[in-house]
Design a protein around this motif. Structure first.
Motif, PDB file in Angstrom:
ATOM      1  N   VAL A 197      -1.546  -3.807  11.383  1.00  0.00           N
ATOM      2  CA  VAL A 197      -0.975  -4.445  10.087  1.00  0.00           C
ATOM      3  C   VAL A 197      -0.727  -3.110   9.341  1.00  0.00           C
ATOM      4  N   ASP A 220       1.782   3.867   2.803  1.00  0.00           N
ATOM      5  CA  ASP A 220       2.555   3.634   3.829  1.00  0.00           C
ATOM      6  C   ASP A 220       4.197   3.660   3.292  1.00  0.00           C
ATOM      7  N   LEU A 265       0.980  -1.328   0.029  1.00  0.00           N
ATOM      8  CA  LEU A 265      -0.057   0.184  -0.184  1.00  0.00           C
ATOM      9  C   LEU A 265       0.951   1.305  -0.145  1.00  0.00           C
ATOM     10  N   GLU A 283     -10.301  -6.184  11.406  1.00  0.00           N
ATOM     11  CA  GLU A 283     -10.228  -4.889  10.742  1.00  0.00           C
ATOM     12  C   GLU A 283     -10.842  -3.520  11.566  1.00  0.00           C
ATOM     13  N   LYS A 284      -9.944  -2.724  11.778  1.00  0.00           N
ATOM     14  CA  LYS A 284     -10.466  -1.471  12.397  1.00  0.00           C
ATOM     15  C   LYS A 284     -11.458  -1.593  13.650  1.00  0.00           C
ATOM     16  N   GLY A 289      -5.886  -2.791  10.510  1.00  0.00           N
ATOM     17  CA  GLY A 289      -6.118  -4.002  10.857  1.00  0.00           C
ATOM     18  C   GLY A 289      -5.140  -4.673  12.081  1.00  0.00           C
ATOM     19  N   THR A 299      -8.143  -7.897   5.263  1.00  0.00           N
ATOM     20  CA  THR A 299      -8.023  -8.338   6.646  1.00  0.00           C
ATOM     21  C   THR A 299      -8.933  -9.625   7.015  1.00  0.00           C
TER      22      THR A 299
HETATM   23  C1  G1P Z   1      -5.554  -0.679   5.214  1.00  0.00           C
HETATM   24  C2  G1P Z   1      -6.037  -2.149   5.839  1.00  0.00           C
HETATM   25  C3  G1P Z   1      -5.731  -2.198   7.112  1.00  0.00           C
HETATM   26  C4  G1P Z   1      -4.222  -1.746   7.397  1.00  0.00           C
HETATM   27  C5  G1P Z   1      -3.910  -0.291   6.833  1.00  0.00           C
HETATM   28  C6  G1P Z   1      -2.443  -0.031   7.018  1.00  0.00           C
HETATM   29  O1  G1P Z   1      -6.500   0.268   5.621  1.00  0.00           O
HETATM   30  O2  G1P Z   1      -7.635  -2.409   5.386  1.00  0.00           O
HETATM   31  O3  G1P Z   1      -5.993  -3.446   7.680  1.00  0.00           O
HETATM   32  O4  G1P Z   1      -3.911  -1.639   8.639  1.00  0.00           O
HETATM   33  O5  G1P Z   1      -4.015  -0.177   5.383  1.00  0.00           O
HETATM   34  O6  G1P Z   1      -2.053   1.138   6.152  1.00  0.00           O
HETATM   35  P1  G1P Z   1      -6.755   1.645   5.033  1.00  0.00           P
HETATM   36  O7  G1P Z   1      -5.552   2.604   5.640  1.00  0.00           O
HETATM   37  O8  G1P Z   1      -6.762   1.683   3.547  1.00  0.00           O
HETATM   38  O9  G1P Z   1      -8.159   2.083   5.713  1.00  0.00           O
END
Ligand code: G1P
Length: 300
Positions: free
Chosen positions: A215, A140, A137, A202-203, A178, A243
């Motif tokens: 996570v 990050d 992602l 998740e959340k 997560g 998740t």
């Molecule tokens: C996503 C994932 C989440 C993770 C996170 C990390 O969430 O669904 O599990 O902890 O990325 O950056 P988002 O940030 O897209 O809401």
């Protein structure tokens, strides 16, 4: 050099889900993808792409959507720009621009509906095939002496199972992630402690979080994840969550979590983006000293 174990299928492909709308950065993201916002002088997504290359993978799949064409253009050859830079004798800049398009092979897939991260990963099932793969992602951005994906590949090479990157997040902020429930597995052999994942949520609400280990956006997944994604219903936020699929996978095969070494910046958040800009600029050989001096003289 790639890290591999000859007895295991190699991780060759890295997937970047990049179809999100970037509403947290409006109006900057009204007509440009959030992945292309610059951190100092590089788009956010390029940091992730460089991490992949430095980890020994060169096969990238980007999941994009409407309004994301500039990502493709960025990693493509720009003949006009190269010609202008060559004519003006700007050879250093020419090298920077060429380096980006020479970097790697990228395939693009469109996610037609924004149904969540799990749904995005499911769209690359055919392209990935029956092999383990990485998911990054781009929000990050992780500044690390050894690229985090590389740290994770060491765990994959030793276990042959899925690996997710985790970080300790104190207090209520855990609800934005997560969260894993784990048991200790190996404290010493890897770049940081490795845990066996027992469950994931998740959340969660702060009081319901199973631990303080969140996570972050780096996953190495076995192809078994696709079967669980197929049947994962919409979860938190009405979206199909990766998740939740991992939760199913964890009941069928081991999943490990690595508390990696490195400094993560959440560039999907405005304050996180500003912090990343400042910290990365301070580390730059060409800008750091002047920028530090400027900051020290600010009347804070
Ligand atoms: C996503 C994932 C989440 C993770 C996170 C990390 O969430 O669904 O599990 O902890 O990325 O950056 P988002 O940030 O897209 O809401």
């Amino acid at each position: 050099m790639a890290i591999s174990n000859p007895a295991l299928p190699m991780v060759r492909k890295a997937v970047f889900p990049a179809a999100g709308l970037g509403t947290r950065f409006l109006p900057a993201t009204k007509a440009q993808p959030k992945e292309m916002l610059p951190l100092v002088d590089k788009p956010i997504i390029q940091y992730g792409v460089e991490e992949v290359l430095e980890s020994g993978l060169d096969n990238i799949i980007m999941i994009t959507g409407r309004g994301k064409n500039s990502i493709e253009d960025h990693f493509d050859v720009s003949f006009e720009l190269e010609r202008i830079l060559a004519e003006k004798g700007k050879n250093e800049l020419l090298a920077v621009v060429r380096e980006i398009s020479d970097m790697l092979h990228i395939a693009y897939v469109r996610q037609k509906e924004a149904l969540g991260l799990g749904h995005a990963v499911l769209t690359v099932r055919e392209l990935v095939g029956q092999e383990p793969f990485a998911v990054l992602l781009a929000d990050d951005v992780i500044d690390a002496a050894v690229p985090v994906l590389r740290q994770m590949l060491e765990v994959y090479a030793a276990t042959g199972h899925s690996v997710i990157a985790v970080e300790q997040i104190p207090g209520e902020a855990i609800s934005s992630y997560g969260v894993v429930r784990v048991e200790p597995w190996d404290e010493t052999r890897f770049s940081g402690p490795v845990f066996r994942v027992l469950d994931l949520v998740e959340k969660p609400r702060p009081r319901e979080a199973p631990s303080d280990l969140a996570v972050v956006g780096r996953y190495i997944l076995t192809p078994g994840i696709f079967e669980f994604l197929e049947t994962t219903p919409r979860g938190a936020g009405g979206e199909i969550q990766l998740t939740d699929a991992l939760r199913g996978l964890a009941r069928h095969e081991p999943i490990y979590a690595l508390r990696f070494q490195g400094r993560r910046h959440d560039t999907g958040d405005k304050l996180g983006f500003l912090k990343a800009t400042v910290e990365l600029a301070l580390k730059r050989a060409d800008l750091g000293a002047a920028f530090r001096q400027y900051l020290q003289n600010l009347p804070l």
